[in-house]
Write an enzyme that holds these catalytic residues in place. Sequence first.
Site, PDB file in Angstrom:
ATOM      1  CB  SER A 273      -0.959  -0.075   1.197  1.00 22.84           C
ATOM      2  OG  SER A 273      -1.934   0.910   1.125  1.00 22.84           O
TER       3      SER A 273
ATOM      4  CG  ASP B 141      -7.283  -2.270  -3.690  1.00 23.02           C
ATOM      5  OD1 ASP B 141      -7.786  -1.362  -3.003  1.00 23.02           O
ATOM      6  OD2 ASP B 141      -6.098  -2.615  -3.603  1.00 23.02           O
TER       7      ASP B 141
ATOM      8  CG  HIS C  70      -5.956  -1.613  -0.111  1.00 25.54           C
ATOM      9  ND1 HIS C  70      -5.343  -1.308  -1.318  1.00 25.54           N
ATOM     10  CD2 HIS C  70      -5.204  -1.014   0.843  1.00 25.54           C
ATOM     11  CE1 HIS C  70      -4.288  -0.535  -1.098  1.00 25.54           C
ATOM     12  NE2 HIS C  70      -4.177  -0.353   0.206  1.00 25.54           N
TER      13      HIS C  70
HETATM   14  C1  MLT Z   1      -1.525   6.031  -0.128  1.00 21.53           C
HETATM   15  O1  MLT Z   1      -1.928   7.037   0.415  1.00 21.53           O
HETATM   16  O2  MLT Z   1      -0.330   5.764  -0.281  1.00 21.53           O
HETATM   17  C2  MLT Z   1      -2.559   5.113  -0.644  1.00 21.53           C
HETATM   18  O3  MLT Z   1      -3.806   5.704  -0.572  1.00 21.53           O
HETATM   19  C3  MLT Z   1      -2.570   3.826   0.055  1.00 21.53           C
HETATM   20  C4  MLT Z   1      -2.786   3.990   1.504  1.00 21.53           C
HETATM   21  O4  MLT Z   1      -3.932   4.143   1.939  1.00 21.53           O
HETATM   22  O5  MLT Z   1      -1.819   3.990   2.232  1.00 21.53           O
END
Ligand code: MLT
Length: 200
Positions: free
Chosen positions: A102, A152, A183
């Site tokens: 992520s 996701d 996700h």
């Molecule tokens: C981010 O902000 O990098 C993406 O939205 C993934 C997350 O939620 O960390």
Amino acid sequence: MKHIFNKGKDASKPTFLLLHGTGGTELDLLPVAGQIDDEANVLSVKGNVSENGMPRFFKRLAEGVFDEEDLIERTKELHEFLDEAAEKYEFDRHNMIAIGYSNGANIAASLLFHYQDSLKDAILHHPMVPRRGIELPNLSSKDIFITAGTNDPICAPSETEELQSLFESANADVTVHWENSGHQLTYSEVDAAKKWLASK
Ligand code: MLT
């Protein structure tokens, strides 16, 4: 940067760079690294940004909308930290494979977008496109394994495909593994990463 370094049993193995998701810590992905290859060195880093107490690797303006200036700065900070860590812990700087989830996968992708030699290869679990409209370095010797969920809500399948095609346009060898999931990071996608790495 706050981190953990665990020396592996086999010096010929790569060093895994572990990069957690939003709200995570440097402890989160240690079991994932163990599942993929328990003999490799592990450098696990904690993001320097706090979003209401949740650690991240760079700021965002909203869900999925990145603070580009901060992303560029934090990517440089991480890149330089990796140079320092390689000297301090005496591992091969040119044999580093990122394993990111992520937000951690997004900064790993950003390392690849901005620096030709920061990562040898990368395993990106649920990454997004970190930046658009820039020319990527030539990634011709890099192997990139992406895992993504067909449902996701944070990273739509079209974004995964866009990231794949950006990496491929920069000559990287990209494999995408789809899970019938959202996700979350699943055991089976980590297992797929393990098999991909073992078959290289
Ligand atoms: C981010 O902000 O990098 C993406 O939205 C993934 C997350 O939620 O960390």
